[in-house]
Structure formats: C-alpha cells, structure tokens
Design a protein around this motif. Sequence first.
Motif, PDB file in Angstrom:
ATOM      1  N   ILE A 196       0.834  -1.200   0.000  1.00  0.00           N
ATOM      2  CA  ILE A 196       0.000   0.000   0.000  1.00  0.00           C
ATOM      3  C   ILE A 196       0.871   1.253   0.000  1.00  0.00           C
ATOM      4  N   ARG A 197       1.954   1.243   0.781  1.00  0.00           N
ATOM      5  CA  ARG A 197       2.858   2.386   0.800  1.00  0.00           C
ATOM      6  C   ARG A 197       3.491   2.628  -0.567  1.00  0.00           C
ATOM      7  N   THR A 198       3.751   1.568  -1.293  1.00  0.00           N
ATOM      8  CA  THR A 198       4.337   1.701  -2.628  1.00  0.00           C
ATOM      9  C   THR A 198       3.410   2.483  -3.552  1.00  0.00           C
ATOM     10  N   LEU A 199       2.112   2.258  -3.399  1.00  0.00           N
ATOM     11  CA  LEU A 199       1.154   2.956  -4.271  1.00  0.00           C
ATOM     12  C   LEU A 199       0.923   4.402  -3.860  1.00  0.00           C
ATOM     13  N   VAL A 200       0.807   4.649  -2.551  1.00  0.00           N
ATOM     14  CA  VAL A 200       0.363   5.984  -2.116  1.00  0.00           C
ATOM     15  C   VAL A 200       1.514   6.948  -1.845  1.00  0.00           C
ATOM     16  N   GLY A 201       2.728   6.441  -1.648  1.00  0.00           N
ATOM     17  CA  GLY A 201       3.859   7.316  -1.349  1.00  0.00           C
ATOM     18  C   GLY A 201       3.972   7.617   0.134  1.00  0.00           C
ATOM     19  N   PRO A 202       5.132   8.117   0.568  1.00  0.00           N
ATOM     20  CA  PRO A 202       5.396   8.283   2.001  1.00  0.00           C
ATOM     21  C   PRO A 202       4.509   9.319   2.691  1.00  0.00           C
ATOM     22  N   ALA A 203       4.213  10.433   2.043  1.00  0.00           N
ATOM     23  CA  ALA A 203       3.406  11.468   2.702  1.00  0.00           C
ATOM     24  C   ALA A 203       2.000  10.967   2.994  1.00  0.00           C
ATOM     25  N   GLU A 204       1.388  10.318   1.989  1.00  0.00           N
ATOM     26  CA  GLU A 204       0.039   9.794   2.197  1.00  0.00           C
ATOM     27  C   GLU A 204       0.059   8.630   3.174  1.00  0.00           C
ATOM     28  N   ALA A 205       1.113   7.832   3.168  1.00  0.00           N
ATOM     29  CA  ALA A 205       1.219   6.731   4.128  1.00  0.00           C
ATOM     30  C   ALA A 205       1.204   7.268   5.549  1.00  0.00           C
ATOM     31  N   ALA A 206       1.889   8.376   5.787  1.00  0.00           N
ATOM     32  CA  ALA A 206       1.902   8.981   7.119  1.00  0.00           C
ATOM     33  C   ALA A 206       0.507   9.459   7.511  1.00  0.00           C
ATOM     34  N   ARG A 207      -0.240  10.025   6.542  1.00  0.00           N
ATOM     35  CA  ARG A 207      -1.606  10.461   6.838  1.00  0.00           C
ATOM     36  C   ARG A 207      -2.501   9.267   7.151  1.00  0.00           C
ATOM     37  N   LEU A 208      -2.297   8.153   6.436  1.00  0.00           N
ATOM     38  CA  LEU A 208      -3.093   6.952   6.718  1.00  0.00           C
ATOM     39  C   LEU A 208      -2.842   6.442   8.131  1.00  0.00           C
ATOM     40  N   VAL A 209      -1.598   6.523   8.576  1.00  0.00           N
ATOM     41  CA  VAL A 209      -1.270   6.099   9.944  1.00  0.00           C
ATOM     42  C   VAL A 209      -2.049   6.931  10.951  1.00  0.00           C
ATOM     43  N   THR A 210      -2.053   8.240  10.755  1.00  0.00           N
ATOM     44  CA  THR A 210      -2.732   9.131  11.695  1.00  0.00           C
ATOM     45  C   THR A 210      -4.245   8.926  11.691  1.00  0.00           C
ATOM     46  N   ARG A 211      -4.807   8.740  10.491  1.00  0.00           N
ATOM     47  CA  ARG A 211      -6.270   8.673  10.376  1.00  0.00           C
ATOM     48  C   ARG A 211      -6.844   7.289  10.653  1.00  0.00           C
ATOM     49  N   HIS A 212      -6.132   6.267  10.239  1.00  0.00           N
ATOM     50  CA  HIS A 212      -6.711   4.928  10.302  1.00  0.00           C
ATOM     51  C   HIS A 212      -5.884   3.918  11.087  1.00  0.00           C
ATOM     52  N   GLY A 213      -4.695   4.302  11.519  1.00  0.00           N
ATOM     53  CA  GLY A 213      -3.835   3.347  12.209  1.00  0.00           C
ATOM     54  C   GLY A 213      -4.375   2.950  13.574  1.00  0.00           C
ATOM     55  N   LEU A 214      -3.902   1.803  14.051  1.00  0.00           N
ATOM     56  CA  LEU A 214      -4.276   1.324  15.376  1.00  0.00           C
ATOM     57  C   LEU A 214      -3.356   1.960  16.415  1.00  0.00           C
ATOM     58  N   PRO A 215      -3.898   2.769  17.345  1.00  0.00           N
ATOM     59  CA  PRO A 215      -3.024   3.416  18.338  1.00  0.00           C
ATOM     60  C   PRO A 215      -2.428   2.390  19.300  1.00  0.00           C
ATOM     61  N   LEU A 216      -1.176   2.587  19.651  1.00  0.00           N
ATOM     62  CA  LEU A 216      -0.551   1.748  20.660  1.00  0.00           C
ATOM     63  C   LEU A 216      -1.115   2.099  22.030  1.00  0.00           C
TER      64      LEU A 216
END
Length: 483
Positions: A364-384
């Motif tokens: 997924i990171r390969t498709l969206v690029g690093p900046a969007e990957a970081a946004r996905l982490v913030t918006r949809h990632g599982l918080p520790l």
Amino acid sequence: MTDTKTEVAAGTAGALEAVGATGVTGAPLDEETRYRAVGSRDARFDGVFFFGVATTGIYCRPSCPAVTPKRRNVSFYPTAAAAQAHGFRACRRCRPDAVPGSPEWNVRADVVGRAMRMIGDGVVDREGVPGLAGRLGYSTRQVQRQLTAELGAGPVALARAQRAHTARVLLQTTELPVTEIAFASGFASVRQFNATIRAVYARTPTALRAESGTGTGTTADTRTGTNARTALAAGVPLRLAHRGPYAAREVFDLLAAEAVPGIEEVVGAPGTRTYRRTLRLPYGTGLVSVDEHSPGPWLDARIRLTELRDLATAVQRLRRLLDLDADPYAVAERLGADPVLAAEVAARPGVRSPGTAEPEEFAIRTLVGPAEAARLVTRHGLPLDTPCGGLTHVFPAPAELTAHPVAGPLARALADDTVRLDPGADRDASAAALAGVPGVGAEAVAAIRVRALGDPDVAVPGVRGREEWRPWRSYAARYLGRG
C-alpha cells in the motif's frame, strides 16, 4: 557461561577454497565436501547443513569449535529437525539452533521452499498441518511426503524444532515462569514442552535456564506473572545471526529514508543507529528495535510484544526485513564474475536486498507514497496502548483502507486474498494478481515482488538485466543503486 542473548556463530569464516561459496545455485554439496567444511570450521555453511556425531549423540553446526570428529562417526542433515528426529541433541558449545536460516528457502519458489517460509512464520503452530497444506494448495499427505523426503523431517518436527529454540530464548532472556514459557513458545502442554526440551537439549527447562548466567534459574519460577511481565516490558533481547559480511550502513540508510512517522523511526548517528518500528502480529502487536553496529556476525535486537506467542513470527519478520538469511558468498561469486558489477561487488561486500516486516503495508505504501502513508497512519492506524518515542500506531489493515481513492483496489484485493503476500505465497501467482489490480503498474509490481515477497531474482524496470546475474538480479539492482 553463556551470554544472556541468543548466541550465534562461534567459529570463523575460514577460506575453504577447495569448496568455494556454497550458494543455492551451484552443484549440491556431497558428503566429502561437507566434511571438509566441518574440518575447516567454516561458518559460511552454518544453517546450510548440520552434522551429527554418533559417538556423542549430539548435532552441531559446521563451524563448531570442538575437535573435528572422525569421518566414520559423522552423518549429515539438511535441517536441525532432521538431526533431532534421528536422536541427536543440540551441542552446548555451538548452539546449532541459533544459526542463520538456510538461504535456500529465500530462493526456492517450489512447495518445499514456500512451506519452510510459512513454518518459520508460525503457520503450523497457529493452524496445524492442515492449515499449512491448505495455504500451499496440497493435501496434508503430499506436504508431509515432500518435506520428509527432502528435509528428513515433516512439518510437525520442523515446527517443533522452532518451538524449542523459541523456548530456549525465553528461558535464558526473561524471568517468565516456565509454565508460561511453554505456552508462549507454541507447545500444547507443559508435558510436551518438558519432553521436547529434554530431547533437544538433554537438560530440564530449569537447568537450561540456569546456564544463562542471568541468575533467573533459582527465582523465576516463583515470581508472579505480573512481576515477570513487568520485567519483560523492556523487551526480549536477541542476537539475529547473519552469514558472512553484512552491509549494515546501506540497509539502515534505506530504512531511514523510507521511515514513515508514527510506525517507524531511525535514531542515532550513522554507524550507531537504531531502527525501531511497530508490528501487527497474529495475536497482538509488537515493537522491535535493531542496532546498526555489532561486534560480531549478528545484529542486536529487542522485541516487545503484547503476546509472547508472537515471538517466533516477529523474529522471522525482522529477518526478512533485514535479509539476514542471505548467502553473500553465493551472490558475490555470481555477480562479481560479471565485468559490469565486479568493481561494485568488490568494493561493497555483503550488500543485501532488504524485504519488509509488513508485506501488505509495504504494498500500500508503494502505491500511495510516504506522505500519504503517514496520513493513513494518523487517520486509520491502530493506536498503541503505550506510545514509545515517536512510535504511536500500527499501520492500518487493508480492510480499513478499501475506500481509499488510490489504495482502495489493492486494499480490497489484499483483504479478500485475491492478492497474497504472506511468506508462503506463490510469487508468480501473486505478481500476476497484482498486475491485474487497477492502478498497480509494472514498477510497483516489481518493487512489491522484491520487498514484500522477498524474491531475490527480480528484473527491476530500468535496469538492464543480464542472464548471468540470475538468480540474484534483485541484488544486482542494489549494487547498481536501483533496488
């Protein structure tokens, strides 16, 4: 007295010129060649084969520092599990259960290679032999027959050897009660655990723990589970063995350049850096760290888990990410003979072709690029539950990203198993499925095949591949700065 961390190669990588680098592409090693490797204590062969000694009843790695046994007393085995199945117990000096993995399983795309990668990932422990067979597309009888015929041990025995190694690590590096370690290692019962430890190491679990020199042998079993888990909070310390030279600087440069905030970070100055990241694992989450600098043929690591049952899987994820089971001698032998690459190979020994700890995340990171990957982490990632430094989340699962405008089609294909990127996936089938997903171009397919599927022989677009580079074209791309 042993170190509190898992031990690795004790011998030196001698110059066995008559044998040369083993490689998985050369002629099979005959028994006389193997015996010469044992006599030379050549660490290049550690993990490639094991040998048992009839007069002592033990099995060793080729680099074992003990006196070389007489040829008539030596027998050879392709796996530690096969040696154990023939009644041999692990050597106390060379720790044959702690060698680098065989590079053969990284290269091979057949059912045996795929099965070995899945067993290493813990599939048999989680799903049993039927689960392994189902993932491979074969019957349980076929899988049992093929593994036994080629490796001298079936899937249960191979998984048992891995569980024994995991148990030894936990016994000698943590203060967890023995009973808890038994189940954390994947054993079905304490009785099975005790019997296996005695058979593999010729000691009781308590005696094995006492050998670590940590002082836990007399107190650990009386501690409460709460105290033990408090002691474990700092993580399980490990030494991740590798074969031959390791170009750590280049690997850590790549990890630093790719790090996505929230799930990865590289801290420290070049040469002394530490890579840290979060993991989504079968039973919970994990936080792992690996040091760039090492005084020996290993990388120091620490793994913190919410569920100890995930230890073996987390270790294998790290090994794939860092390409620790590669055979740099075989790569250098093939690529160094080519005039296009000879100078680079000579100047940069031990270059690796890194994989990834989270294959679906990487795709997924390969498709969206690093900046969007970081946004996905913030918006949809599982918080520790407890953030650690800059690590705050686990990357979102594909099912949570199916509505994304760019990654959605690939996320859906990953979520419904139309595209498989697990360790046992058929690389050709997965690449074909990836090519059929809207928005996934040839360059992305190649990158995912190299990194997520761990394929050592991918012709990277833009690199003029040569037939002479096979089966190491992925490594050739790294030498050319295109991997």
